[in-house]
Design an enzyme around this catalytic site. Structure first.
Site, PDB file in Angstrom:
ATOM      1  N   ASP A 530      27.300  -8.557 -18.303  1.00 40.21           N
ATOM      2  CA  ASP A 530      27.877  -9.586 -18.627  1.00 40.21           C
ATOM      3  C   ASP A 530      27.756 -10.573 -17.531  1.00 40.21           C
ATOM      4  OD1 ASP A 530      30.418 -10.942 -19.145  1.00 40.21           O
ATOM      5  OD2 ASP A 530      31.707  -9.748 -17.909  1.00 40.21           O
ATOM      6  N   GLU A 533      24.969 -15.526 -16.641  1.00 38.51           N
ATOM      7  CA  GLU A 533      24.705 -16.976 -16.859  1.00 38.51           C
ATOM      8  C   GLU A 533      23.787 -17.485 -15.791  1.00 38.51           C
ATOM      9  OE1 GLU A 533      27.779 -15.817 -17.370  1.00 38.51           O
ATOM     10  OE2 GLU A 533      27.649 -15.549 -19.426  1.00 38.51           O
ATOM     11  N   ASP A 606      34.375 -14.833 -24.094  1.00 38.28           N
ATOM     12  CA  ASP A 606      36.142 -14.956 -23.921  1.00 38.28           C
ATOM     13  C   ASP A 606      36.606 -15.695 -24.731  1.00 38.28           C
ATOM     14  OD1 ASP A 606      35.351 -13.148 -21.861  1.00 38.28           O
ATOM     15  OD2 ASP A 606      35.711 -14.577 -20.417  1.00 38.28           O
TER      16      ASP A 606
HETATM   17  C1  NOJ Z   1      34.112 -11.591 -18.543  1.00 37.22           C
HETATM   18  C2  NOJ Z   1      33.972 -11.113 -19.924  1.00 37.22           C
HETATM   19  O1  NOJ Z   1      33.418 -11.957 -20.735  1.00 37.22           O
HETATM   20  C3  NOJ Z   1      34.828 -10.235 -20.451  1.00 37.22           C
HETATM   21  O2  NOJ Z   1      34.592  -9.648 -21.622  1.00 37.22           O
HETATM   22  C4  NOJ Z   1      35.204  -9.035 -19.451  1.00 37.22           C
HETATM   23  O3  NOJ Z   1      36.149  -8.307 -19.650  1.00 37.22           O
HETATM   24  C5  NOJ Z   1      35.275  -9.831 -17.943  1.00 37.22           C
HETATM   25  N1  NOJ Z   1      34.300 -10.661 -17.597  1.00 37.22           N
HETATM   26  C6  NOJ Z   1      35.727  -8.767 -16.791  1.00 37.22           C
HETATM   27  O4  NOJ Z   1      34.257  -7.979 -16.601  1.00 37.22           O
END
Ligand code: NOJ
Length: 961
Positions: A530, A533, A606
């Protein structure tokens, strides 16, 4: 993104920008210097009208043909900077694709030229039988099976055109917007410039002003919000116009929350005021309809018309903006404006959608066949807070009889967000917990983010620091420090070859050479990458400063969009290296680039628990498939918010019909595991999960095809019916692989019915009730029931769909389950399908350990005495490229006892006289006559009960009518 710890709260206080989407966190084109310059160039060209001429031209005398190859190089000059030299390289690949490269020669600095290297599977071979014909004004090559593909490079001005059947397909620099800003010394200023003339340096009015403008807009420094980009190399942007003169639709360039058929961003019908942007970014609470860049970037655009499909892959890794204008007479005009890099464009000639996918897969690779369990249901949330929490959730799934394969752990498992290091207070027994999950061959996926807490007691950071493999700040010295979940953090530079073995060593579950490795894990654990980017809470646009320095001195601006792919790539390699022989790794990544499909799955980040996000998630997953990255899905339920039960149910359908199916939720949301729902929602979701499991053979078979052909798993209407203009804009219904299943998930509150578009004169059957609908060759919309418990899922007449109908707690428990075949006869009484099986976790299939069956139903003879013959034939034997294939291979033998337990023939208008196995045995059957006639109604249906034929064997059933 709200961390639970004290540190997290502090972070949010310090960086409120991460609390809610603020458009002001991200640049618009007018806030980005090079984008402004690129658009201004287009505006000047438009104002000048037909008098506008590109200053770039090829020096014909410099043209040099490669011996025995379809390639040439030539010098290019620009009339506005006569002393600056460029080189052009044009080559035709073995499959007819064209690559056009242009770079600055002997410039003050070197432009970044390695984007394609990271994206490509290998350097494509150049065609040996095509010859360029060089004339005074151009160089041409004619080729293709029908000799109707032609590439023409016009010399003055420089223009490259791909023709097919005499029609322009793709034109580069047709509008004269090509501009490679050469490296220049800061002291030289416009509008005057020192120019070499007859051996003397004289000061002249710069002739470039008409072309470049006279403002030196943001050449040497740029400020956005409180950040200043030092731009040590000065202006180096690249603008290129790419026109598709005979196409009305363009698709691709994921990732954006927008329609599949990309809307205009300039011109009178522009939907957005900004161009589409490709700049991997952690965009908090992103909008559901917008051209802003999101987490990943694939600079691949398809153009489609009833006559042809073509594509361009513009291999750039820097921030890129793309303007699109649909015009009345000139097709689709696009302008690509990138901050740095060389021009390196691949033209994919198609001419069918399938051809384009194959051509792109030959360049960047197809998605490999994932582990079978990865296609099952994944249960995630931020966060399951302890080992006992995980065990408890697993127990509840079992008690409530919900199938699930994978439990996920988000960042709170890690002590102080030091990934790999368990928080022993909450996860005292990580290996035991993992093994408890793995007891019925379920799996765990654990998050590993790219930011490393800067703490000397964190062995991962310490060793990376000692090895000198961390990204450097703009000074090029020391370690870049930014803020992310752990607080003060640094980032591994995955461009640094020294990082690769180190990263691999971390994932070993047995310690070697006394180096730290993840012994508190198992070889089966999947990894979630995660924030790659990369997300940097206190950085410009929530990412790294562009003047940060990577391996070999390249600036972050040069490699930004590739950065996240390298992280996932090395995680994938590291996961595979845990065992010998390797097993198929599972890696989920948020950031991606062209080629990322080789390293696992992606999700759409998200999203919000809203109907709009549910709907746009489907379009985004479709777009990712077109971008070559089919293993995709969005968070079921929406990451933010507490979806009402109705919405959650609908979202489970969206998930069950996505290649990657995972429920996930933000830390502030209420628990929403499906067993917590009240009735009737709970039972509906259980049925949806069971449906996904029953269809795993369909998904796995579709993934096999993708891994061989590059074709997307989810196929939009235009791909299936490339000549049906009415379908080109449809992006809310889609087909699954070649299975013949057509689904339209409901994304509207309160829906009771839904309309589905059928593009052909063919019968389609409701998957559940078998109700028949008849399409029309002129295109016809039908209305199907879509109450909460109903899924608009149709089977196209002519398809055979293999399923496994026994409910199980996890997918590995289905290994020896029997199959049901749904034979959906077409209007001529025929059907076909495929079934692919292997061990689902190793690479033994590459050595021929598999079962790959062709399923065929054929109506033979006419009138009385005719018969429908339903057969299973070996497809692998017909040539899989697997030389070693043996129908009695080890895997086939391991499923030797697995049988077909039911064959349902839908659309059989006549009651059979008998149903026998070709070998002679009479079979038990039941026939239900059809009701209704004409276009719709209940079709005649035959159920053959337990023919007990082996799934790995040749057999045929004869239905005598
Ligand atoms: C951002 C991610 O997009 C999300 O899915 C994750 O729960 C949070 N970071 C925490 O790791």
């Amino acid at each position: 993104m709200r961390p639970s710890s004290f540190l997290g709260t502090l972070l949010l206080l310090l960086f409120p920008a991460t609390l809610a989407f603020k458009a002001s966190d991200f640049k618009t084109c007018s806030e980005s210097g090079f984008c402004r310059r690129g658009r201004a160039l287009a505006a000047r060209a438009q104002e000048s009208g037909t008098s506008w001429n590109s200053p770039y031209s090829v020096e014909p005398s410099s043209l040099s043909l490669a011996p025995h190859q379809a390639a040439f190089t030539a010098d290019v000059k620009s009339s506005i900077y006569p002393s600056v030299k460029f080189s052009l390289d044009v080559r035709i690949h073995e499959d007819g694709g064209v690559r056009v490269r242009m770079d600055e020669v002997d410039g003050l600095r070197k432009r970044y030229d390695q984007a394609a290297q990271w994206a490509l599977l290998e350097e494509p071979s150049i065609h040996r039988d095509i010859r360029w014909t060089v004339g005074k004004a151009n160089a041409k090559a004619v080729y293709g099976p029908k000799k109707d593909t032609e590439v023409v490079v016009n010399f003055n001005p420089l223009k490259v055109t791909l023709f097919q059947g005499g029609k322009e397909q793709i034109v580069l620099n047709g509008r004269g917007l090509l501009h490679m800003e050469h490296f220049r010394a800061k002291e030289v200023s416009q509008p005057e410039e020192h120019i070499e003339a007859e051996g003397q340096t004289v000061l002249q009015v710069n002739p470039a002003v008409w072309f470049e403008g006279d403002s030196q807009d943001a050449w040497w420094e740029e400020t956005f919000s409180s950040w200043t980009d030092s731009k040590p190399k000065g202006p180096e942007s690249l603008s290129l116009d790419i026109t598709f003169p005979n196409h009305a639709h363009v698709y691709g360039i994921p990732q954006h929350a927008t329609d599949l058929s990309l809307p205009s961003t300039s011109g009178p019908d522009a939907r957005y005021t900004d161009p589409f942007r490709l700049y991997n970014a952690d965009v908090f609470e992103y909008l559901a309809d917008s051209p802003v860049s999101l987490y990943g970037s694939i600079p691949l655009m398809h153009a489609h018309s009833p006559q042809s499909t073509v594509a361009v892959f513009n291999a750039l890794a820097s921030e890129t903006w793309i303007d699109i204008a649909h015009t009345e007479k000139k097709g689709v005009e696009t302008q690509w404006i990138s901050e740095s890099g060389i021009l390196d464009v691949f033209l994919l000639p198609g001419p069918t959608p399938e051809d384009v996918f194959a051509q792109y897969a030959r360049l960047t690779g197809a998605a490999p066949l994932p582990a079978h369990w990865a296609l099952a249901y994944h249960q995630c949330r931020w966060n399951y807070v302890s080992s006992d929490d995980i065990r408890g959730v697993q127990k509840r799934f079992d008690e409530e009889d919900f199938p699930v394969d994978v439990f996920w752990l988000d960042i709170e498992y890690a002590e102080d967000h030091k990934y790999f290091m368990w928080n022993k207070k909450t996860f005292p027994d990580p290996v035991e917990m993992t093994k408890d999950v793995e007891a019925i061959e379920r799996k765990m996926v654990v998050i590993v983010d790219p930011h490393l807490k800067r703490a000397n007691d964190y062995p991962v950071y310490k060793r990376a620091s000692d090895l000198g493999i961390l990204v450097k700040p703009k000074s090029g010295e020391g370690e870049y420090e930014g803020w992310c979940w752990p607080g003060s953090s640094s980032w591994i530079d995955f461009f640094h070859p020294g990082s690769w073995d180190f990263w691999t060593s971390l994932f070993k579950t047995k310690s070697i050479d006394e180096q730290w490795s993840w012994t508190e894990s198992t070889d089966n654990v999947g990894i979630w990458n995660d924030m790659n980017e990369p997300s940097v809470f206190n950085g410009p646009e929530i990412t790294m400063p562009k003047d940060n320095v990577h391996y070999d001195g390249w600036e972050h601006r040069d490699v930004h969009n590739i950065n996240g792919m390298l992280f996932a790539n090395h995680t994938y390699q590291a996961s595979a290296a845990r065992t010998d022989p390797p097993r198929r790794p599972f890696v989920l990544t948020r950031a991606f680039y062209a080629g990322s499909q080789r390293f696992g799955a992606m999700w759409t980040g998200d999203n919000l628990g809203t109907w709009e996000h549910m709907a746009v998630g489907i379009k985004m997953v479709l777009a990712n498939g077109l971008g070559g990255m089919p293993f995709a899905g969005s968070d079921v339920g929406g990451f933010f918010g507490n979806p009402e039960p109705e919405m959650l149910v609908r979202w489970y359908v969206v998930g069950a019909f996505s290649p990657f199916f995972r429920a996930h939720a933000h830390i502030d949301t209420k628990r929403r595991e499906p067993y917590l729902l009240d009735e009737p929602y709970k039972s509906i979701v259980r049925d949806i999960l069971r449906l996904r499991y029953s269809m795993l053979p369909v998904w796995y078979t579709a993934f096999r095809e993708t891994s061989a052909t590059g074709m997307p798993i989810l196929r939009p209407q235009y791909m299936m019916f490339p000549k049906d203009v009415a379908g080109f804009g449809i992006d809310d219904q889609y087909y699954i692989g070649s299975s013949g299943l057509l689904v339209k998930p409901v994304t509207e509150k309160g829906a009771k019915e839904i309309s589905i578009y059928l593009a052909e004169d063919q019968v389609y059957y409701d998957y559940f009730t078998h109700h028949a609908y008849r399409g029309s060759s002129k295109g016809r919309s039908i209305t199907v029931p879509a109450d909460l418990h109903e899924i608009p899922l149709l089977v196209r007449g002519g398809s055979i769909v293999p399923t496994r109908e026994r409910p199980r707690r996890s997918s590995p428990l289905m290994k020896h389950d029997p199959f049901t075949l749904r034979v959906a006869l077409d209007t001529t009484g025929n059907a076909r399908g495929e079934l692919y099986l292997d061990d689902g976790e190793t690479y033994a299939h590459a050595r021929g350990d598999m079962v790959w069956r062709g399923l065929v139903a054929e109506t033979q003879g006419k009138g009385k005495g005719r018969a429908v013959r339903i057969a299973s034939v070996d497809l692998a034997a017909g040539g899989t490229g697997v030389g070693l294939y043996d129908p009695r291979n080890e895997f086939a033998r391991s499923v030797g006892e697995v049988r077909v337990e039911k064959v349902v023939v839908v659309g059989l208008g006549t009651k059979p006289v008998s149903v026998i196995l070709e070998s002679g045995r009479e079979l038990e059957w039941e026939y239900t006559p059809g009701v209704g006639s004409g276009k719709e109604g209940q079709p005649g249906m035959l159920v053959v009960k337990d023919p007990a034929v082996g799934v790995a064997e040749d057999w045929s059933i004869v239905v005598k009518l």
